[in-house]
Design a protein around this motif. Sequence first.
Motif, PDB file in Angstrom:
ATOM      1  N   SER A   7       0.741  -1.145   0.090  1.00  0.00           N
ATOM      2  CA  SER A   7       0.087  -0.008  -0.113  1.00  0.00           C
ATOM      3  C   SER A   7       1.028   1.482  -0.069  1.00  0.00           C
ATOM      4  N   PHE A   8       0.473   2.088  -0.883  1.00  0.00           N
ATOM      5  CA  PHE A   8       1.196   3.380  -1.039  1.00  0.00           C
ATOM      6  C   PHE A   8       0.365   4.626  -0.461  1.00  0.00           C
ATOM      7  N   ASN A   9      -0.838   4.229   0.251  1.00  0.00           N
ATOM      8  CA  ASN A   9      -1.665   5.380   0.572  1.00  0.00           C
ATOM      9  C   ASN A   9      -2.036   5.094   2.144  1.00  0.00           C
ATOM     10  N   MET A  10      -1.308   4.706   2.907  1.00  0.00           N
ATOM     11  CA  MET A  10      -1.300   4.291   4.395  1.00  0.00           C
ATOM     12  C   MET A  10      -2.541   3.068   4.416  1.00  0.00           C
ATOM     13  N   GLY A  11      -2.737   2.238   3.491  1.00  0.00           N
ATOM     14  CA  GLY A  11      -3.407   0.986   3.776  1.00  0.00           C
ATOM     15  C   GLY A  11      -5.143   1.244   3.478  1.00  0.00           C
ATOM     16  N   GLU A  12      -5.409   2.328   2.492  1.00  0.00           N
ATOM     17  CA  GLU A  12      -6.603   2.652   1.825  1.00  0.00           C
ATOM     18  C   GLU A  12      -6.821   1.633   0.917  1.00  0.00           C
ATOM     19  N   ASP A  13      -5.621   1.647  -0.129  1.00  0.00           N
ATOM     20  CA  ASP A  13      -5.679   0.497  -1.006  1.00  0.00           C
ATOM     21  C   ASP A  13      -4.660  -0.368  -1.086  1.00  0.00           C
ATOM     22  N   TRP A  14      -4.648  -1.746  -1.326  1.00  0.00           N
ATOM     23  CA  TRP A  14      -3.616  -2.687  -1.604  1.00  0.00           C
ATOM     24  C   TRP A  14      -3.462  -3.281  -2.800  1.00  0.00           C
ATOM     25  N   VAL A  15      -2.206  -3.477  -3.569  1.00  0.00           N
ATOM     26  CA  VAL A  15      -1.908  -4.005  -4.570  1.00  0.00           C
ATOM     27  C   VAL A  15      -1.356  -5.314  -4.306  1.00  0.00           C
ATOM     28  N   GLU A  16      -1.826  -6.267  -4.974  1.00  0.00           N
ATOM     29  CA  GLU A  16      -1.468  -7.801  -4.779  1.00  0.00           C
ATOM     30  C   GLU A  16      -0.554  -7.962  -5.582  1.00  0.00           C
ATOM     31  N   ILE A  17       0.800  -8.281  -4.988  1.00  0.00           N
ATOM     32  CA  ILE A  17       2.008  -8.874  -5.959  1.00  0.00           C
ATOM     33  C   ILE A  17       2.437 -10.195  -5.947  1.00  0.00           C
ATOM     34  N   PRO A  18       2.184 -11.047  -7.123  1.00  0.00           N
ATOM     35  CA  PRO A  18       1.945 -12.449  -6.943  1.00  0.00           C
ATOM     36  C   PRO A  18       3.577 -12.933  -6.487  1.00  0.00           C
ATOM     37  N   CYS A  19       3.639 -14.250  -6.293  1.00  0.00           N
ATOM     38  CA  CYS A  19       5.187 -14.730  -6.045  1.00  0.00           C
ATOM     39  C   CYS A  19       6.016 -14.404  -7.471  1.00  0.00           C
ATOM     40  N   GLY A  20       7.056 -14.042  -7.305  1.00  0.00           N
ATOM     41  CA  GLY A  20       8.148 -13.848  -8.249  1.00  0.00           C
ATOM     42  C   GLY A  20       7.771 -12.624  -9.086  1.00  0.00           C
ATOM     43  N   PHE A  21       6.765 -11.896  -8.897  1.00  0.00           N
ATOM     44  CA  PHE A  21       6.728 -10.768  -9.638  1.00  0.00           C
ATOM     45  C   PHE A  21       6.816  -9.387  -8.907  1.00  0.00           C
ATOM     46  N   GLY A  22       6.822  -8.389  -9.724  1.00  0.00           N
ATOM     47  CA  GLY A  22       7.018  -6.976  -8.814  1.00  0.00           C
ATOM     48  C   GLY A  22       5.998  -6.108  -9.409  1.00  0.00           C
ATOM     49  N   PHE A  23       6.187  -4.947  -8.808  1.00  0.00           N
ATOM     50  CA  PHE A  23       5.188  -3.893  -8.966  1.00  0.00           C
ATOM     51  C   PHE A  23       6.111  -2.625  -8.878  1.00  0.00           C
ATOM     52  N   PHE A  24       5.918  -1.697 -10.242  1.00  0.00           N
ATOM     53  CA  PHE A  24       6.765  -0.539 -10.331  1.00  0.00           C
ATOM     54  C   PHE A  24       5.787   0.810 -10.130  1.00  0.00           C
ATOM     55  N   ASP A  25       6.253   1.731  -9.619  1.00  0.00           N
ATOM     56  CA  ASP A  25       5.571   2.934  -9.752  1.00  0.00           C
ATOM     57  C   ASP A  25       6.471   4.161  -9.594  1.00  0.00           C
ATOM     58  N   PHE A  26       5.744   5.357 -10.138  1.00  0.00           N
ATOM     59  CA  PHE A  26       6.492   6.718  -9.951  1.00  0.00           C
ATOM     60  C   PHE A  26       6.093   7.510  -8.866  1.00  0.00           C
TER      61      PHE A  26
END
Length: 96
Positions: free
Chosen positions: A46-65
């Motif tokens: 979560s990048f907004n103090m727990g309001e929204d959560w992004v699921e990142i599966p095993c072996g994968f990544g998540f990128f953000d600016f």
Amino acid sequence: MKIGMPKELNITTKPTAGEITTIMFKKPVYSILIENRSEKYALYASFNMGEDWVEIPCGFGFFDFFASMGKPIILLKSDGESQPVRIVYRLVEGGR
């Protein structure tokens, strides 16, 4: 805006499912890659103090600016037990 070289942080999430691990940056961050290195469990970020959560599966990544957000706080929680996470980030150098 000058962007710094990539830096890496390897951590392990807290051992209980759903328990939150907090990552705080003291300097402005341009971009972040969060990679789930677990072979068994999904990772949630979560990048907004727990309001929204992004699921990142095993072996994968998540990128953000984050150039417009300044100094982000990232919350991580595991689907199961403690798991390894790799975070690659680039800081905004100079001003701000």
